[in-house]
Design a protein around this motif. Structure first.
Motif, PDB file in Angstrom:
ATOM      1  N   ASN A   1      33.290  22.319 -27.648  1.00  0.00           N
ATOM      2  CA  ASN A   1      32.001  21.653 -27.491  1.00  0.00           C
ATOM      3  C   ASN A   1      32.185  20.217 -27.022  1.00  0.00           C
ATOM      4  O   ASN A   1      31.765  19.869 -25.931  1.00  0.00           O
ATOM      5  N   GLU A   2      32.824  19.401 -27.844  1.00  0.00           N
ATOM      6  CA  GLU A   2      33.009  18.016 -27.397  1.00  0.00           C
ATOM      7  C   GLU A   2      34.201  17.360 -28.052  1.00  0.00           C
ATOM      8  O   GLU A   2      34.703  17.821 -29.066  1.00  0.00           O
TER       9      GLU A   2
ATOM     10  N   GLU B   1      35.386  19.397 -31.333  1.00  0.00           N
ATOM     11  CA  GLU B   1      34.451  20.320 -31.987  1.00  0.00           C
ATOM     12  C   GLU B   1      34.396  21.613 -31.189  1.00  0.00           C
ATOM     13  O   GLU B   1      34.409  21.585 -29.952  1.00  0.00           O
TER      14      GLU B   1
END
Ligand code: ATP
Ligand code: MG
Length: 387
Positions: free
Chosen positions: A265-266, A253
């Motif tokens: 993000n992750e 993400e």
């Protein structure tokens, strides 16, 4: 790796909706699926060829899974890495425990992303109250996120200042956290990539995601961004899979800030909610790709055959009883997916639908109109609806 032919048993740790969609894809290729999940009733257990109802570290259950299955995968990142490690002694495991361990811990994950040259939101690792006192004041306003076991915005607190962060840290039980600067996001993007045991990679088209209260709401594909940005997202995701020596399907993400600045993000070490559109919108779905990797089959073509917009169906839509599904089904290009969960709670993912259309704009308009009608229905009492 030797090819696992259809007819063989595949094992799955976890019984949620991702597991359910994996079962369906693997079964349609001719495989049989054995699900390990502690719950009596689960979305994946309901469609699996067999369900072992036991804990993820249950020695007998892991032994049975390893003995019966040619390959095993997981549908969620919080599966104990130890379970994957134990299974690896008996059968093919994808992804490997070591890759999952990176994604399980936000602090490790962020260090890893930085290590491969991807920017992230500014952050500090908070393991003790003293770390919080020493944190850079520029991180406020921020978001305090538990380093482990968070999902759908759970285990997170928005904190305006140090005082709020102190009480949030306490409320999170003093568990290790990361404090992230809260950014003005222009856009959120994600990309799902499959990487095989032979090192081949295939990236799915980039999704543009809108979240509501920390939970994915809508994914629009292809993302409405310049081609160069979408390509950068795909490249960064492939680089992530390669650097992890990943075997399986993963999603990264991203945030877009200040126009075209990309921040990772992750990492989700599994198929992802923002990749559900691939079931109806792509030549190969993310779940079929997961089965292909596990079985040593060539990867399928990930390209989209149509623009698509996916909308999550959360339990809130059940406020006035079972939704009227003709709202979705009356659109001939809308594809409904319900996960078979009996209890609808606010924020719980109960299903999704995807609208395919000749243009992304049309798909978005139709999908949002369906969503608006379902929401409107949920606001009315059952009595008013039948009147
Ligand atoms: P999931 O596993 O469902 O993706 P999660 O609980 O792991 O969710 P995050 O992905 O970290 O949580 O955050 C959820 C959402 O909250 C993001 O998609 C984004 O909309 C918002 N968010 C998270 N971090 C930030 C940030 N630093 N600045 C602004 N918004 C953020
Ligand atoms: Mg997320």
């Amino acid at each position: 790796m030797r090819t696992v032919p259809p007819g063989a048993w595949l094992g799955l740790l976890g019984g949620g909706q991702l597991g359910r969609m994996f079962c369906m894809a693997a079964q349609s290729l001719g495989y049989r699926v054995l699900v390990l999940d502690p719950g009596a009733a689960s979305p994946a257990g309901a469609v699996a060829d067999a369900h072992l109802q036991a804990g993820y570290l249950d020695a007998a259950a892991l032994e049975e899974l390893g003995a019966r299955c040619a390959a095993v995968t997981t549908e969620f990142e919080n599966v104990p890495a130890e379970a994957l490690g134990r299974l690896a002694a008996h059968c093919v495991v994808s992804p490997a425990a070591a890759s999952v361990a990176v994604a399980q811990d936000r602090a490790r994950e962020k260090r890893f992303l930085a290590g491969i040259g991807l920017d992230t939101a500014p952050f500090a690792v908070i393991e003790t109250a003293a770390h919080l006192e020493a944190a850079d004041p520029a991180l406020f306003p921020g978001i305090l996120k538990r380093a482990r076991f968070g999902y759908d915005g759970k285990g997170q607190a928005r904190v305006a200042n140090l005082a709020e962060a102190r009480s949030a840290f306490q409320a999170l039980g003093g568990a290790p956290c990361v404090l992230e600067q809260r950014l003005a996001l222009d856009l959120e993007l994600s990309c799902v990539v499959a990487r095989g045991f032979d090192g081949a990679t295939r990236a799915f088209p980039v999704a543009e995601n809108a979240h509501a209260e920390g939970i994915l709401d809508v994914s629009v594909v292809p993302a409405r961004v310049p081609a160069a940005l979408a390509e950068a997202v795909q490249r960064a995701t492939v680089r992530t899979a390669e650097a992890l020596e990943y075997r399986g399907v993963l999603c990264v993400e991203y945030f877009v800030v200040q126009g075209e600045r990309l921040l990772a993000n992750e990492i989700a070490p599994r198929p992802h909610n923002s990749g559900h559109y691939t079931i109806d919108g792509c030549v190969t779905s993310q779940f079929e790709q997961q089965a292909r990797v596990m079985c040593g089959l060539p990867l399928g073509d990930p390209s989209a055959h149509s623009p698509s917009v996916m909308v999550n169906l959360l339990g809130d839509l059940w406020a006035a009883g079972e939704p009227d599904w003709t709202r979705v089904l009356s659109n001939p290009r809308a594809k409904l997916h319900l996960y078979g969960k009996t209890e609808a709670r606010p924020g719980r993912k109960m299903g999704h639908f995807t609208v395919l259309a000749p243009s992304v704009q049309q798909a978005a308009e139709e999908a949002l109109a369906i969503r608006a009608a379902l929401r409107e229905d949920a606001r009315r009492t059952p009595l008013a609806r039948s009147a």
